[in-house]
Each structure stands twice: as structure tokens, then as C-alpha cells.
Design a protein around this motif. Structure first.
Motif, short mmCIF file in Angstrom:
data_model
loop_
_atom_site.label_atom_id
_atom_site.label_comp_id
_atom_site.label_asym_id
_atom_site.label_seq_id
_atom_site.Cartn_x
_atom_site.Cartn_y
_atom_site.Cartn_z
N ALA A 14 -24.08 -64.23 -62.24
CA ALA A 14 -25.50 -64.39 -62.59
C ALA A 14 -25.87 -65.87 -62.70
O ALA A 14 -26.98 -66.27 -62.34
N THR B 284 -36.47 -55.86 -66.98
CA THR B 284 -37.03 -56.79 -66.01
C THR B 284 -36.65 -58.20 -66.43
O THR B 284 -37.00 -58.63 -67.54
N GLU B 285 -35.95 -58.89 -65.57
CA GLU B 285 -35.56 -60.27 -65.88
C GLU B 285 -36.76 -61.21 -65.68
O GLU B 285 -37.63 -60.92 -64.86
N ARG C 185 -31.98 -69.12 -61.59
CA ARG C 185 -32.58 -68.35 -62.68
C ARG C 185 -33.09 -69.27 -63.77
O ARG C 185 -32.66 -70.40 -63.90
N ILE D 262 -30.94 -64.47 -69.69
CA ILE D 262 -31.18 -63.03 -69.59
C ILE D 262 -30.65 -62.59 -68.25
O ILE D 262 -31.09 -63.08 -67.20
N ALA D 263 -29.67 -61.69 -68.30
CA ALA D 263 -29.02 -61.20 -67.08
C ALA D 263 -28.28 -59.91 -67.41
O ALA D 263 -27.96 -59.65 -68.58
N ASN D 264 -28.01 -59.13 -66.39
CA ASN D 264 -27.17 -57.94 -66.54
C ASN D 264 -27.65 -57.03 -67.67
O ASN D 264 -26.86 -56.54 -68.46
N GLU D 265 -28.97 -56.85 -67.76
CA GLU D 265 -29.62 -55.96 -68.72
C GLU D 265 -29.49 -56.39 -70.18
O GLU D 265 -29.70 -55.60 -71.09
N SER D 266 -29.15 -57.67 -70.40
CA SER D 266 -29.02 -58.14 -71.78
C SER D 266 -29.43 -59.61 -71.86
O SER D 266 -29.85 -60.21 -70.88
N THR D 267 -29.32 -60.16 -73.06
CA THR D 267 -29.56 -61.59 -73.26
C THR D 267 -28.32 -62.18 -73.92
O THR D 267 -27.74 -61.56 -74.83
N ILE E 155 -32.54 -55.00 -71.26
CA ILE E 155 -33.56 -55.70 -70.49
C ILE E 155 -33.79 -54.90 -69.20
O ILE E 155 -32.83 -54.58 -68.50
#
Length: 150
Positions: free
Chosen positions: A16, A124-125, A21, A76-81, A122
Motif C-alpha cells: 500500500a 472508501t479510501e 496515496r 488509510i489502507a486495507n480497510e483500516s487506518t 474503511i
């Protein structure tokens, strides 16, 4: 899942951080002792223990790192922070081969904390778009990325 703590980046987090990003970089202000948070996009994970990023060499981030050397990177990546804590050095005061006056910062990762609150993910990133010449932006991005990878 909240509250997971690692001593290095996981493989998905390394990947990520090898893509363009938005991240937030937090330092301690050298004058006030208070927090200083900035948004950046020139960031690259060399591996599970080393992250590099580039910022204007007149940035408050640079001066704060010179005085204390501690940073937290929020991504914020991979559905988390994630909150990535580490020790930073100014690897280059002025990146060679880049037309802007950018400093290259190298962070040695000490702790990676999944900081997402319990029971959520998360979906939406964050996204952003560049508001200047896209051809020039792409060329500059490639120049900065090449130096960060070395």
C-alpha cells in the motif's frame, strides 16, 4: 480489527505504501512542543522497516525532525487506518535529480498500530486529484519516486 500492534509493516501495508496515496505525517513542533500534522503524498516503503518520504526542504516537518526525530505516519489502507511510529532522519537536504527543493526523509519503523475503532472498517479510501499540469505532475512524481527507491 482494532488494537493490533506490530514492530514492522505487514506485506499488504508495504504494498500500500508503494502506491501513490495520501498520508498524514505528525511531528512535534520544535518551538511550541505541540503536535504538527501535515498531509503528503510522496511516500514509499522500501521494506517492512524503512519508509521514505519527500517534502519541501523548508517544511516545518524538516525542522521538527532535525530537533526531535520522531514521527507518526497515519495511512488509510486495507480497510483500516494505521499509525506508524518511528525515528526519522533527513537523509538528503536537497534531493538530486529533482527540480524542486525537496528533502528526503527516512523513517525507521518502530511500531505499527491498527488504529481503527472497534467494529468498523474503511470502505472508501481518501482520494485526491492534482490541480496542476498532469504531465508535469507525472514527470515530477516519477523523479521523486526514483530518488526515494535508491
Amino acid at each position: 480489527m482494532a488494537n493490533e500492534v506490530e514492530k514492522r509493516l505487514t506485506a499488504p501495508l508495504v504494498r500500500a505504501l508503494q502506491e501513490e496515496r495520501l498520508v498524514l505525517v505528525a511531528t512535534t513542533d520544535f518551538e511550541t512542543g505541540g503536535p504538527n500534522v501535515s498531509a503528503i503524498s510522496w511516500i514509499y516503503a522500501l521494506d517492512e522497516k524503512v519508509i521514505r518520504f519527500a517534502v519541501d526542504n523548508r517544511s516545518r516537518i524538516v525542522e521538527n525532525i532535525r530537533h526531535l526525530g520522531k514521527v507518526v505516519i497515519n495511512v488509510i489502507a486495507n480497510e483500516s487506518t494505521y499509525s506508524i511510529s518511528g525515528t526519522a532522519i533527513i537523509k538528503e537536504d536537497r534531493m538530486a535529480g529533482v527540480p524542486l527543493k525537496l528533502a528526503l526523509v527516512e523513517v525507521t519503523v518502530q511500531e505499527v498500530r491498527d488504529a481503527m475503532f472497534y467494529g468498523a472498517k474503511i470502505v472508501t479510501e481518501p482520494a485526491y486529484e492534482k490541480t496542476y499540469d498532469l504531465r508535469a505532475a507525472k514527470k515530477l512524481d516519477n523523479q521523486v519516486l526514483e530518488v526515494m527507491k535508491k
